[in-house]
Design an enzyme around this catalytic site. Structure first.
Site, PDB file in Angstrom:
ATOM      1  N   HIS A   1      52.073  68.310  30.097  1.00 59.04           N
ATOM      2  CA  HIS A   1      51.094  68.525  29.429  1.00 59.04           C
ATOM      3  C   HIS A   1      49.737  67.811  29.416  1.00 59.04           C
ATOM      4  CE1 HIS A   1      49.716  66.232  26.032  1.00 59.04           C
ATOM      5  NE2 HIS A   1      49.526  65.009  26.286  1.00 59.04           N
TER       6      HIS A   1
ATOM      7  N   TYR B   1      46.873  90.387  23.802  1.00 58.38           N
ATOM      8  CA  TYR B   1      48.148  90.752  23.738  1.00 58.38           C
ATOM      9  C   TYR B   1      48.620  89.933  24.924  1.00 58.38           C
ATOM     10  CZ  TYR B   1      47.355  93.094  27.945  1.00 58.38           C
ATOM     11  OH  TYR B   1      47.305  92.587  29.532  1.00 58.38           O
TER      12      TYR B   1
HETATM   13 ZN   LIG Z   1      48.275  63.848  25.915  1.00 55.72          ZN
END
Ligand SMILES: [Zn+2]
Length: 226
Positions: free
Chosen positions: A92, A113
């Site tokens: 993340h 693509y």
């Molecule tokens: Zn965060």
């Protein structure tokens, strides 16, 4: 892979995220699946100051062991690892271009693509919810349906993959696509690939990297190291 190796790998990956510009300061976090659950980066600590033993060990019920509490986004990591058996690692980041797009709460369409690398013909943006909440994780899980990456509205991005090394590479690819889309938007709305064109790319990606029969060398997409 034993836990010591995974702890080392997780810390190396977290540091690589900062070194590659994906994260700055203590933003962003990473996890890797292990035998009894997963290892996750600790909350609010600069990775250059962390030791492998500072990575928190969590079980799927949310209990943890370690000298520091786990990342506040542990629910997202836990829920992705639970919902996607093929996921071995989750990253993340609040990377600049993905976050800029996420602040517009817009899905990324098939402008290139390579979007198909993440499982389909677009990449979705999950609805806004406060960081660290179950609502944020629930929205992310929905946005990841059939995909291995998503944006988080007014927040950042998420990518998962088979292991730490491949997930870091995918995360860098994803941030590059976000930058390319951002740059393309400077000239107006880019032309988009059709559903049929993307379906062909998705089919080719399914066999990419496998040995090809003689004379079929054009079956691999022009995707560099992808
Ligand atoms: Zn965060």
């Amino acid at each position: 892979m034993n836990e010591t190796v995974l702890r080392d790998g997780l810390l190396v990956t977290a540091r690589a995220m900062a070194a590659s510009g994906l994260n700055k300061g203590t933003a962003g976090n990473a996890s890797v699946r292990c035998r009894d659950g997963f290892l996750i980066t600790p909350s609010g600590r600069p990775y250059e100051d962390c030791r492998p033993e500072d990575m928190a060990l969590m079980t799927m019920d949310g209990s943890w062991q370690g000298p520091f509490s786990p990342s506040s986004e542990w629910r997202i990591h836990r829920d992705i690892l639970a919902a996607h058996p093929e996921a071995g690692a989750v990253l993340h980041a609040h990377s600049p271009f993905a976050t800029a797009l996420a602040c517009h709460r817009r899905d990324i369409p098939a402008f290139h693509y390579m979007i198909a690398r993440f499982g389909g013909s677009d990449i979705r943006c999950a609805p806004y919810a406060t960081f660290g909440t179950q609502a944020l994780s629930d929205g992310a899980l929905a946005a990841l349906e059939g995909r291995s990456a998503c944006l988080l509205a007014n927040h950042g991005m998420l990518v998962f993959g088979a292991d730490l090394r491949r997930t870091l590479a995918l995360t860098l690819e994803f941030e590059t696509l976000c930058e390319q889309y951002w740059r393309a938007l400077q000239l107006g709305e880019p032309s988009l690939l059709s559903a049929a064109e993307m379906a062909e790319v998705i089919t080719r990606f399914k066999t990419y990297g496998r040995p090809q029969p003689t004379g079929a060398s054009d079956a691999a997409p022009h995707a560099g190291s992808a």
